[in-house]
Design a protein around this motif. Structure first.
Motif, PDB file in Angstrom:
ATOM      1  N   ILE A  56     -15.557  -4.684 -43.411  1.00  0.00           N
ATOM      2  CA  ILE A  56     -14.149  -5.060 -43.191  1.00  0.00           C
ATOM      3  C   ILE A  56     -13.526  -4.304 -42.019  1.00  0.00           C
ATOM      4  CG2 ILE A  56     -13.783  -5.808 -45.574  1.00  0.00           C
ATOM      5  CD1 ILE A  56     -12.345  -3.113 -46.079  1.00  0.00           C
ATOM      6  N   SER A  57     -14.318  -3.430 -41.339  1.00  0.00           N
ATOM      7  CA  SER A  57     -13.741  -2.595 -40.275  1.00  0.00           C
ATOM      8  C   SER A  57     -13.120  -3.429 -39.146  1.00  0.00           C
ATOM      9  CB  SER A  57     -14.815  -1.656 -39.711  1.00  0.00           C
ATOM     10  OG  SER A  57     -15.864  -2.394 -39.201  1.00  0.00           O
ATOM     11  N   GLN A  58     -13.789  -4.515 -38.755  1.00  0.00           N
ATOM     12  CA  GLN A  58     -13.281  -5.354 -37.652  1.00  0.00           C
ATOM     13  C   GLN A  58     -11.937  -5.993 -38.045  1.00  0.00           C
ATOM     14  OE1 GLN A  58     -15.945  -8.475 -36.455  1.00  0.00           O
ATOM     15  NE2 GLN A  58     -14.859  -8.824 -34.552  1.00  0.00           N
ATOM     16  N   ASP A  59     -11.942  -6.530 -39.286  1.00  0.00           N
ATOM     17  CA  ASP A  59     -10.706  -7.168 -39.767  1.00  0.00           C
ATOM     18  C   ASP A  59      -9.596  -6.151 -39.903  1.00  0.00           C
ATOM     19  OD1 ASP A  59     -11.919  -9.636 -39.872  1.00  0.00           O
ATOM     20  OD2 ASP A  59     -12.628  -9.327 -41.943  1.00  0.00           O
ATOM     21  N   LEU A  60      -9.965  -4.935 -40.328  1.00  0.00           N
ATOM     22  CA  LEU A  60      -8.959  -3.874 -40.486  1.00  0.00           C
ATOM     23  C   LEU A  60      -8.404  -3.487 -39.116  1.00  0.00           C
ATOM     24  CD1 LEU A  60     -10.402  -1.550 -43.263  1.00  0.00           C
ATOM     25  CD2 LEU A  60      -8.346  -2.919 -43.363  1.00  0.00           C
ATOM     26  N   ALA A  61      -9.321  -3.404 -38.129  1.00  0.00           N
ATOM     27  CA  ALA A  61      -8.868  -3.064 -36.784  1.00  0.00           C
ATOM     28  C   ALA A  61      -7.830  -4.087 -36.317  1.00  0.00           C
ATOM     29  CB  ALA A  61     -10.063  -3.037 -35.836  1.00  0.00           C
ATOM     30  N   LYS A  62      -8.098  -5.348 -36.550  1.00  0.00           N
ATOM     31  CA  LYS A  62      -7.167  -6.418 -36.191  1.00  0.00           C
ATOM     32  C   LYS A  62      -5.862  -6.230 -36.915  1.00  0.00           C
ATOM     33  CE  LYS A  62     -10.456 -10.147 -35.301  1.00  0.00           C
ATOM     34  NZ  LYS A  62     -11.049 -11.305 -35.915  1.00  0.00           N
ATOM     35  N   LEU A  63      -5.990  -5.866 -38.177  1.00  0.00           N
ATOM     36  CA  LEU A  63      -4.784  -5.702 -39.006  1.00  0.00           C
ATOM     37  C   LEU A  63      -3.965  -4.526 -38.528  1.00  0.00           C
ATOM     38  CD1 LEU A  63      -3.335  -6.729 -41.666  1.00  0.00           C
ATOM     39  CD2 LEU A  63      -4.603  -4.915 -42.831  1.00  0.00           C
ATOM     40  N   ILE A  64      -4.648  -3.398 -38.244  1.00  0.00           N
ATOM     41  CA  ILE A  64      -3.908  -2.191 -37.889  1.00  0.00           C
ATOM     42  C   ILE A  64      -3.416  -2.283 -36.448  1.00  0.00           C
ATOM     43  CG2 ILE A  64      -4.114   0.336 -37.559  1.00  0.00           C
ATOM     44  CD1 ILE A  64      -6.092   0.234 -39.983  1.00  0.00           C
ATOM     45  N   PHE A  65      -4.298  -2.627 -35.482  1.00  0.00           N
ATOM     46  CA  PHE A  65      -3.868  -2.593 -34.086  1.00  0.00           C
ATOM     47  C   PHE A  65      -3.117  -3.841 -33.666  1.00  0.00           C
ATOM     48  CE2 PHE A  65      -7.640   0.238 -34.036  1.00  0.00           C
ATOM     49  CZ  PHE A  65      -6.937   1.409 -33.799  1.00  0.00           C
ATOM     50  N   LEU A  66      -3.536  -4.966 -34.113  1.00  0.00           N
ATOM     51  CA  LEU A  66      -2.898  -6.200 -33.655  1.00  0.00           C
ATOM     52  C   LEU A  66      -1.816  -6.666 -34.607  1.00  0.00           C
ATOM     53  CD1 LEU A  66      -6.125  -8.150 -32.580  1.00  0.00           C
ATOM     54  CD2 LEU A  66      -4.628  -6.818 -31.143  1.00  0.00           C
ATOM     55  N   ASN A  67      -1.728  -5.930 -35.701  1.00  0.00           N
ATOM     56  CA  ASN A  67      -0.776  -6.275 -36.770  1.00  0.00           C
ATOM     57  C   ASN A  67      -0.907  -7.748 -37.183  1.00  0.00           C
ATOM     58  OD1 ASN A  67       0.941  -5.194 -38.552  1.00  0.00           O
ATOM     59  ND2 ASN A  67       2.717  -5.077 -37.196  1.00  0.00           N
ATOM     60  N   ASN A  68      -2.163  -8.220 -37.105  1.00  0.00           N
ATOM     61  CA  ASN A  68      -2.469  -9.609 -37.471  1.00  0.00           C
ATOM     62  C   ASN A  68      -2.594  -9.716 -38.974  1.00  0.00           C
ATOM     63  OD1 ASN A  68      -3.397 -12.158 -37.699  1.00  0.00           O
ATOM     64  ND2 ASN A  68      -5.159 -11.939 -36.336  1.00  0.00           N
ATOM     65  N   VAL A  69      -1.499 -10.104 -39.624  1.00  0.00           N
ATOM     66  CA  VAL A  69      -1.424 -10.113 -41.098  1.00  0.00           C
ATOM     67  C   VAL A  69      -2.322 -11.197 -41.684  1.00  0.00           C
ATOM     68  CG1 VAL A  69       0.182 -10.290 -43.036  1.00  0.00           C
ATOM     69  CG2 VAL A  69       0.957  -9.318 -40.888  1.00  0.00           C
ATOM     70  N   SER A  70      -2.616 -12.182 -40.881  1.00  0.00           N
ATOM     71  CA  SER A  70      -3.425 -13.287 -41.436  1.00  0.00           C
ATOM     72  C   SER A  70      -4.840 -12.850 -41.818  1.00  0.00           C
ATOM     73  CB  SER A  70      -3.520 -14.436 -40.416  1.00  0.00           C
ATOM     74  OG  SER A  70      -4.186 -14.027 -39.255  1.00  0.00           O
ATOM     75  N   VAL A  71      -5.311 -11.783 -41.163  1.00  0.00           N
ATOM     76  CA  VAL A  71      -6.696 -11.328 -41.530  1.00  0.00           C
ATOM     77  C   VAL A  71      -6.753 -10.691 -42.908  1.00  0.00           C
ATOM     78  CG1 VAL A  71      -7.503 -11.039 -39.149  1.00  0.00           C
ATOM     79  CG2 VAL A  71      -6.473  -9.124 -40.326  1.00  0.00           C
ATOM     80  N   ALA A  72      -5.541 -10.340 -43.402  1.00  0.00           N
ATOM     81  CA  ALA A  72      -5.508  -9.693 -44.744  1.00  0.00           C
ATOM     82  C   ALA A  72      -6.182 -10.591 -45.780  1.00  0.00           C
ATOM     83  CB  ALA A  72      -4.066  -9.399 -45.128  1.00  0.00           C
TER      84      ALA A  72
END
Ligand code: C2E
Ligand code: MG
Ligand code: MG
Length: 676
Positions: A56-72
């Motif tokens: 889940i690290s890639q998705d988390l990176a997206k979530l944390i840095f890009l604030n992309n909530v959809s990956v949640a």
């Protein structure tokens, strides 16, 4: 010995052992398995957290840095694929939680912080903190709670198969136990059967067969060795017991029965059967044996005792018992000697003479010539005396008396001693008489019913130097009870034959038959026939002129042998007459087998027949028997004309008695012949 009943079974014990060992091993293994399993689960879960982190690290990176909530939603979907994950919270590096996941989908308040790296186990939950890396940057931390398998969970999880497996193990144990038990019980049962066999049959020579090459084989071998040594020691004990038993009853030096056995055996015989009225016991003691021992030493003394014992056994083979009862004392017991006391006394004299014969010869021991003298205590006892000890006591008393009075022998009864002494004197005189030929034959003529003579009976007389002519009753019994009978008997036969040869030269006496009395012992002698033939040949007389008179009682000894001997004499044409007929044998059965020429009615019946009806009947019966069996019948003791007439009336044709002639010396007979 009664044996205890054993209830234990090796099979059960073995099953218990196998079961407890396998149970123990089983449970320990299971515990170890569970512990290893738990450890393994720990490691797997940790690995899983790392994997989850990576996934889940890639998705988390997206979530944390890009604030992309959809990956949640993607992260949640990915996390749902991890069944063991209970919850997860993602923290940024500043410690604020930006994402949470719960298996049941419910939101919760994160508890605790996310440490950089590590994990801990709380109950059934493994709490893990893992840093999240992506493209070499650490950008947060994920705290996960995962389902953790505890020891108890794992233990419970496999409990049913465990129980089933355990039951299988129990079953297997019992099968194995019965299989392996046989390996132990069979050899043991073999041993038990063998030992029971040994115990039942008491055969110590049995050995167990060894086919096993193991400890049982060794055990069997040891048992065989033990049995062998037991058998040997029992054999040794038996031999030792036998020796003790032997020494309790026998004299170790001579092998003769000792006093105890002698008394026991004698008593047994007395209690069992006493056939005759009179019996003899002699107690023999070596004179001054102690002096002989002191002079020559014990070894020589012992040898003398052995030699004497052997001589006694050889000489007195016919007696009932010989024993050694003291250092130098011997016992000789002769049972059932006779119903006639006189004869028993004569028998003692004969025994004393035989004893004298033994000790008159020197003993040669280790080059030494030794002479011994003996004292003898003699006892002629009647059957009324039934205690063996008492008989022995009496005989020993007689021996003590002989020693005290320094006599060769002493009798228990003085009256018997006097008689024996007289007889012994006669015996000693007879020895001289035989040597010096003091005997003479008298002849008693025998008649036919017309008064004519047809022969005579030769009757011995002893012309004693001081006592004059002695009748046979004075000395014949002594001669007969000793070996003198053989010399005297031969002398009579020879002289009778000589007389017959002289009669052959005279026409008046040419046909005369001469009867000779032959005693039982003389007749039974092996060379009797040879002696008779030798005499006949020497004087060249016709065989049928010699008549041998035997006693009826002779036939009671050994009927068959005697009849055979009579038969042989008859084949030689020698005549046979049965003397004193009617007094000896109880059954008349034997008559039909007897090849004799004549029977001679005993004079006692002739003396009684005129007054006594029974005697008369006996005489008549004997005459009739003679007719029936074709024997001549001669009456003896014809003293009167009346006897003669009556006998003729009864059918008797031959006679002998004072009415016609008395026994006379040959000169008188010659005178009678001259007048014929
Ligand atoms: P035996 O053979 O029965 O002999 C007959 C005996 O009766 C003889 O006695 C004879 O003298 C006797 N006697 C004959 N007629 C009359 C009679 O009318 N009245 C009486 N009262 N007596 C009569 P003897 O000579 O004293 O002999 C006795 C026994 O001694 C014989 O009995 C015989 O058994 C034995 N005997 C005699 N001579 C010899 C012998 O040479 N050898 C052996 N072994 N025994 C002999
Ligand atoms: Mg006779
Ligand atoms: Mg007679």
């Amino acid at each position: 010995m009664k044996t205890k009943n054993y209830s234990g079974s090796i099979k059960r014990k073995l099953a218990k052992i196998i079961l407890s060992v396998t149970s123990l091993v089983f449970f320990i293994s299971y515990f170890v398995f569970v512990i290893i399993y738990v450890k393994h689960e720990d490691r797997r879960t940790q690995k899983l957290t790392e994997t989850i982190g990576v996934v889940i690290s890639q998705d988390l990176a997206k979530l944390i840095f890009l604030n992309n909530v959809s990956v949640a939603a993607d992260i949640t979907t990915k996390l749902q694929s991890f069944k063991m994950l209970k919850s997860a919270v993602v923290y940024k590096n500043n410690g604020s939680a930006i994402y949470q996941y719960s298996k049941n989908g419910k939101s919760f308040t994160p508890d605790g912080k996310c440490k950089k790296q590590g994990y801990k186990i709380v109950g059934e939950t493994l709490i893990s903190s893992t840093t999240i890396h992506y493209s070499g940057n650490n950008f947060g931390c994920i705290r996960m709670k995962l389902q953790h398998m505890t020891f108890f969970n794992i233990f419970k999880k496999y409990l049913l198969p465990l129980v089933l497996f355990y039951l299988f193990i129990v079953l297997l144990s019992s099968v194995l136990a019965s299989f392996y038990a046989k390996k132990f019980t069979n050899p043991i049962l073999k041993l038990i059967n063998f030992l029971e066999g040994v115990e039942l049959d008491a055969f110590l020579d049995r050995r167990i067969e060894i086919t096993e090459d193991d400890e049982f084989g060794k055990l069997y071998e040891e048992i065989n060795i033990m049995l062998e040594s037991l058998q040997n020691s029992l054999k040794e004990k038996e031999e030792a017991d036998k020796k003790v038993e032997y020494l309790r009853e026998y004299d170790s030096l001579t092998g003769l029965p000792n006093k105890d056995l002698f008394i026991k055996s004698l008593q047994k015989q007395i209690d069992y059967k006493t056939l005759k009225e009179w019996h003899i016991m002699l107690c023999v003691d070596i004179d001054k044996f102690k002096v002989l021992n002191d002079l020559y030493g014990h070894e020589i003394g012992d040898t003398v005792l052995q030699l004497l014992a052997r001589s006694l056994q050889k000489e007195f083979r016919d007696v009932t018992l010989i024993a050694k009862i003291g250092i130098d004392e011997f016992l000789i017991c002769y049972r059932n000697v006779s119903d006639d006391k006189e004869y028993a006394i004569q028998k003692v004299e004969d025994m004393l003479n035989r004893l004298n014969g033994i000790v008159s010869n020197s003993f040669y021991v280790h080059g030494e010539e030794l002479n011994i003298a003996i004292h003898v205590g003699a006892n002629v006892y009647s059957k009324n005396l039934t205690s063996a000890s008492e008989i022995l006591q009496q005989t020993d008393g007689a021996l003590q008396n002989a020693k005290k009075e320094e006599k060769k022998f002493s009798f228990y009864s003085k009256e018997i001693e006097k008689k024996a002494q007289e007889n012994l004197d006669i015996y000693n005189d007879l020895l001289v008489a035989v040597k010096e030929n003091q005997f003479e034959l008298f002849y008693q003529l025998q008649n036919r019913d017309d008064g004519s003579y047809f022969g005579a009976e030769a009757l011995i007389r002893w012309n004693h130097p001081t006592l004059g002519f002695l009748a046979p009753f004075k000395f014949i019994p002594i001669v007969e009870s000793s070996n003198l009978i053989f010399d005297v008997g031969t002398w009579v036969l020879e002289n009778a034959c000589k007389q017959l040869s002289l009669w052959q030269e005279n026409s008046k006496t040419k046909d005369w038959v001469l009867a000779v009395n032959v005693s039982t012992r003389q007749f039974a002698q092996d060379d009797f026939l040879d002696i008779v033939q030798r005499c006949i040949k020497k004087y060249d007389i016709p065989h049928n002129k010699l008549k041998i008179e035997i006693l009826e009682s002779l036939l009671s000894n050994d009927f068959e042998t005697m009849v055979q001997k009579i038969q042989k004499l008859r084949e030689l044409d020698i005549q046979i007459s049965i003397d004193d007929f009617g007094t000896g044998y109880s059954s008349l059965q034997y008559l039909k087998y007897l090849p004799v020429n004549q029977i001679k009615i005993d004079q006692s019946f002739i003396f009684g027949m005129l007054e006594n009806e029974a005697d008369k009947i006996i005489v008549q019966s004997i005459i009739n028997l003679g007719k029936a069996f074709k024997f001549d019948v001669i009456a003896e003791g014809v003293e009167t004309k009346e006897h003669f007439e009556k006998l003729k009336e009864y059918g008797c044709h031959y006679f002998q008695g004072y009415y016609f002639a008395r026994p006379e010396p040959i000169e008188k007979i010659e005178k009678v012949v001259a007048q014929l």
